[in-house]
Design a protein around this motif. Structure first.
Motif, PDB file in Angstrom:
ATOM      1  N   ARG A 130     -23.442  39.659  14.117  1.00 50.53           N
ATOM      2  CA  ARG A 130     -22.215  39.112  14.619  1.00 50.53           C
ATOM      3  C   ARG A 130     -21.758  37.565  13.757  1.00 50.53           C
ATOM      4  O   ARG A 130     -22.693  37.011  13.088  1.00 50.53           O
ATOM      5  CB  ARG A 130     -22.340  38.603  16.037  1.00 50.53           C
ATOM      6  N   THR A 131     -20.620  37.394  13.769  1.00 51.06           N
ATOM      7  CA  THR A 131     -20.420  36.160  13.223  1.00 51.06           C
ATOM      8  C   THR A 131     -19.963  35.065  14.138  1.00 51.06           C
ATOM      9  O   THR A 131     -19.378  35.311  15.167  1.00 51.06           O
ATOM     10  CB  THR A 131     -19.235  36.393  12.454  1.00 51.06           C
ATOM     11  N   VAL A 132     -20.667  33.855  14.147  1.00 48.95           N
ATOM     12  CA  VAL A 132     -20.562  32.887  15.133  1.00 48.95           C
ATOM     13  C   VAL A 132     -19.914  31.709  14.565  1.00 48.95           C
ATOM     14  O   VAL A 132     -20.251  31.216  13.291  1.00 48.95           O
ATOM     15  CB  VAL A 132     -21.965  32.479  15.829  1.00 48.95           C
ATOM     16  N   PHE A 133     -18.620  31.457  15.078  1.00 46.90           N
ATOM     17  CA  PHE A 133     -18.046  29.911  14.913  1.00 46.90           C
ATOM     18  C   PHE A 133     -18.640  29.147  15.952  1.00 46.90           C
ATOM     19  O   PHE A 133     -18.568  29.048  16.950  1.00 46.90           O
ATOM     20  CB  PHE A 133     -16.499  29.941  14.949  1.00 46.90           C
ATOM     21  N   LEU A 134     -19.347  27.954  15.269  1.00 48.55           N
ATOM     22  CA  LEU A 134     -19.884  26.943  16.230  1.00 48.55           C
ATOM     23  C   LEU A 134     -19.270  25.436  16.101  1.00 48.55           C
ATOM     24  O   LEU A 134     -19.205  24.999  15.118  1.00 48.55           O
ATOM     25  CB  LEU A 134     -21.294  26.888  16.169  1.00 48.55           C
ATOM     26  N   THR A 135     -18.636  25.133  17.219  1.00 49.84           N
ATOM     27  CA  THR A 135     -18.063  23.604  17.118  1.00 49.84           C
ATOM     28  C   THR A 135     -19.169  22.670  17.639  1.00 49.84           C
ATOM     29  O   THR A 135     -19.690  23.088  18.657  1.00 49.84           O
ATOM     30  CB  THR A 135     -16.803  23.552  17.930  1.00 49.84           C
ATOM     31  N   THR A 136     -19.356  21.580  16.940  1.00 55.73           N
ATOM     32  CA  THR A 136     -20.597  20.774  17.481  1.00 55.73           C
ATOM     33  C   THR A 136     -20.436  19.492  16.637  1.00 55.73           C
ATOM     34  O   THR A 136     -19.564  19.159  15.853  1.00 55.73           O
ATOM     35  CB  THR A 136     -22.074  21.105  17.175  1.00 55.73           C
ATOM     36  N   HIS A 137     -20.736  18.491  17.639  1.00 53.89           N
ATOM     37  CA  HIS A 137     -20.829  16.999  17.030  1.00 53.89           C
ATOM     38  C   HIS A 137     -22.244  16.497  16.608  1.00 53.89           C
ATOM     39  O   HIS A 137     -22.388  15.533  16.305  1.00 53.89           O
ATOM     40  CB  HIS A 137     -20.440  16.161  18.217  1.00 53.89           C
ATOM     41  N   ASP A 138     -23.295  17.628  16.890  1.00 54.03           N
ATOM     42  CA  ASP A 138     -24.509  17.387  16.608  1.00 54.03           C
ATOM     43  C   ASP A 138     -24.965  17.809  15.158  1.00 54.03           C
ATOM     44  O   ASP A 138     -25.051  18.924  14.783  1.00 54.03           O
ATOM     45  CB  ASP A 138     -25.329  18.256  17.566  1.00 54.03           C
ATOM     46  N   MET A 139     -25.242  17.009  14.200  1.00 54.39           N
ATOM     47  CA  MET A 139     -25.245  17.111  12.798  1.00 54.39           C
ATOM     48  C   MET A 139     -26.544  17.867  12.310  1.00 54.39           C
ATOM     49  O   MET A 139     -26.519  18.991  11.634  1.00 54.39           O
ATOM     50  CB  MET A 139     -25.055  15.833  11.943  1.00 54.39           C
ATOM     51  N   ALA A 140     -27.584  17.486  13.352  1.00 50.90           N
ATOM     52  CA  ALA A 140     -28.689  18.151  13.089  1.00 50.90           C
ATOM     53  C   ALA A 140     -28.787  19.567  13.535  1.00 50.90           C
ATOM     54  O   ALA A 140     -29.201  20.633  12.904  1.00 50.90           O
ATOM     55  CB  ALA A 140     -29.913  17.543  13.690  1.00 50.90           C
ATOM     56  N   GLU A 141     -28.006  19.789  14.557  1.00 51.11           N
ATOM     57  CA  GLU A 141     -27.899  21.259  15.007  1.00 51.11           C
ATOM     58  C   GLU A 141     -27.188  22.113  14.005  1.00 51.11           C
ATOM     59  O   GLU A 141     -27.304  23.138  13.733  1.00 51.11           O
ATOM     60  CB  GLU A 141     -26.929  21.130  16.397  1.00 51.11           C
TER      61      GLU A 141
END
Ligand SMILES: Nc1ncnc2c1ncn2[C@@H]1O[C@H](COP(=O)(O)OP(=O)(O)OP(=O)(O)O)[C@@H](O)[C@H]1O
Ligand SMILES: [Mg+2]
Lengths: 258, 315
Positions: B193-204
């Motif tokens: 699967r392709t996952v688009f992930l929005t995050t503000h956690d740079m380490a993540e």
């Protein structure tokens, strides 16, 4: 003297406010309707149908009020709970979800008929007739369907309207009268009849009364058909309108006027 | 094989009801994703990330431009897109709180037109996988935030979508929950699967994403495999150190081979051009009694801060 001036100022203030929001004067509209109701009850006072009516009217009014409430809140609730976007992203039109949710509540709400029957029998020791139980059950189901269809349409209309509460109020007493909920349509002034016959309640209320008192015309299946037909028409209109509102929301990023 | 997601000059504006002016949330974004991967969508508040996710999940229409998902146009074939796309918005909203987790999932399964048998199996399977099996029949309102977020992920996966959009899925999760969540996302990629992930956690983003896309003011600022991210900095070598002696500290930026010095997590980070400079600085520091110095890599956060800079707070 100061007190008087404050009262006068407040009087003028409210006068100005009332001119802008006539909703406050709703009572001027509803009170003649009360007159109609009470006068009809007095005029029809001695007829045998009064007991049957006393059992049916609260049930129908209860069901209708519930539909109005549900219609006013259901789309708004999905939106506030953050589920609207998820519903839009799914494979199913939002309108089906609205109808399904309304349907259950209305079926459960039909128990109000049983409640008011209990009040009449236990509370008043009345001998409530039920001459045609089969027709009665079919009539209740048809009424519930038409109620749910109408509520689906109202859900769409309400979300579009800026003056939700005025609208909601306008759909109570006038509706009870035109729908023949409180007194049979036949007892209303004749010129009201064409108007009342486009409201599904006017058919289903007569049906329910007839099935209880045994006073049914032979054409009763046509009344069932009218009830279901008017309900279905409202449902289709509701579906189309909700689907259009959702389509627009994908463009404008907001649902209706909310 | 069509690209998984293909976005061309995508524009989205919002018109606020009161004001006549328009907000440009996306100002012409072009982006192609053609492999199963985890793509990090980064950017400051108001950058347009959620708007992009909403458009790609058919919740919003683009104002102009085109977007295709597995070759299908978002505007002309939304139903086909919906079959292939799952979406999870972060936070606790979006569930029916009074009913159980299983009932929630069963409802969404019906909305995605799964037959009864498939729906039941899929619900049980997902509840098990998300570690919710024990509480599956309890009302969702009794769940912790992390549990609700896992239930959301289950909901997004109910129809087995090829592509999953996760909008800030780990906000408010405790570290262990977030780690488990990341493990799950890796599994999803393994499944193709392709996952688009929005995050503000740079380490993540750094730990999870194969590729990062940085959006600022509705425009694409960077789109790069995560491992090449350092090339966006002129100085690609760093030395981290803590130094209590202000006299020594003041000297570091003056050294010829030091590019710049920035405060960093209670200490300082010196940025250098050449690997050889690292050794020179380490020796220089140790000779002056600074023993905590060590070599480090520029992180995604360095790149982010460099590209977005101080403007992030002014939006
Ligand atoms: N429904 C809306 N009506 C008007 N403007 C909106 C609407 N939704 C978003 N915007 C505006 O569009 C821009 C992009 O918002 P968006 O939510 O996409 O940003 P984001 O990158 O997800 O931000 P965050 O990191 O804070 O979640 C912002 O300026 C925002 O104010
Ligand atoms: Mg957002």
């Amino acid at each position: 003297m100061n007190a008087l001036r404050v009262i006068a100022a407040a009087f003028r203030l409210q006068l100005a406010i009332t001119r802008r929001s006539p909703g406050h004067l709703m009572i001027l509209l509803t009170s003649p309707l009360f007159s109609v109701i009470f006068l009809s009850l007095v005029v029809s006072g001695q007829r045998s149908g009064t007991l049957v009516n006393g059992v049916l009217a609260p049930g129908l009014i209860g069901l209708w009020l519930m539909s109005l409430d549900l219609a006013a809140s259901i789309i708004e609730e999905e939106r506030w709970a953050g589920r609207m976007e998820l519903l839009v992203a799914s494979l199913t039109p939002v309108s089906l979800v609205v109808f399904g949710r309304i349907g259950v509540v209305i079926l459960a709400g039909a128990l109000t008929f049983f409640e008011s029957w209990l009040v009449a029998v236990v509370g008043f020791g009345a001998d409530v007739p039920l001459e045609r139980p089969g027709v009665f059950v079919v009539a209740i189901l048809a009424t519930c369907f038409a109620m749910a269809g109408t509520a689906t349409l109202l859900a769409a209309v309400f979300i579009k309207s800026r003056a939700l509460h005025v609208f909601q109020n306008a759909l109570t007493y006038p509706f009870y009268i035109l729908g023949g909920v409180l007194v049979p349509v036949a007892l209303l002034p004749g010129w009201l009849e064409p108007l009342s016959r486009v409201i599904f309640l006017s058919w289903s209320a007569d049906l329910l009364r007839g099935s209880m008192s045994g006073n049914l015309p032979d054409a009763w299946p046509a009344w069932i058909a009218m009830t279901i037909g008017l309900g279905a028409a409202a449902l289709v209109a509701g579906f189309l309108l909700i689907n259009r509102i959702i389509d627009q929301s994908r463009e404008t990023a907001h649902v209706g006027h909310s | 094989m069509p690209a998984v997601v293909e976005i061309r000059e995508l524009v989205r504006t919002y018109r606020t009801r009161r004001k006549a002016e328009e907000t440009v949330a996306l100002g012409g974004v072009t982006l192609t994703v053609d492999d199963s991967e985890v793509l990090g969508l980064l950017g400051p508040n108001g950058a347009g990330k959620t708007t992009l996710v909403k458009i790609l999940s058919t919740v919003l229409l683009p104002t102009s431009g085109t977007a295709r998902v597995l070759g299908k146009d978002l505007v002309s074939a939304p139903q086909t897109v919906r079959e292939n796309v799952g979406v999870v918005f972060g936070g606790e909203r979006g569930l029916y709180p009074r009913i159980s987790a299983r009932q929630n999932l069963a409802f969404w399964a019906a909305l995605y037109r799964l037959d009864r048998r498939t729906a039941q199996n899929r619900c049980s399977e997902l509840l098990e996988r998300m570690g919710l099996a024990d509480r599956a029949d309890e009302p969702v309102e009794t769940f912790s935030r992390g549990m609700k977020q896992r239930l959301h992920l289950a909901r997004g996966l109910i129809h087995g979508p090829r592509i999953l959009f996760l909008d800030e899925p780990t906000t408010g999760m405790d570290p262990v929950a977030a780690r488990d969540f990341r493990a799950l996302v890796r599994e999803l990629r393994q499944e193709g699967r392709t996952v688009f992930l929005t995050t503000h956690d740079m380490a993540e983003a750094e730990a999870l994403c194969d590729r990062v896309t940085l959006i600022d003011h509705g425009r694409l600022v960077l789109d790069e495999p995560t491992r090449h991210i350092g090339r966006y900095l002129d100085a690609r070598e760093c030395v981290d150190f803590t130094c209590d002696d202000p006299a020594v500290l003041a000297q570091v930026p003056e050294l010829a081979f030091v590019e710049s010095v920035e405060p960093r997590d209670g200490g300082h980070r010196a940025l250098l051009r050449e690997p050889a400079d690292v050794a020179r600085l380490l020796v220089w520091l140790i000779e002056r009694g600074v023993l905590s110095a060590r070599r480090s890599e520029p992180t995604l956060e360095d790149v982010y801060l460099r590209l977005i800079g101080t403007r992030a707070m002014s939006v």
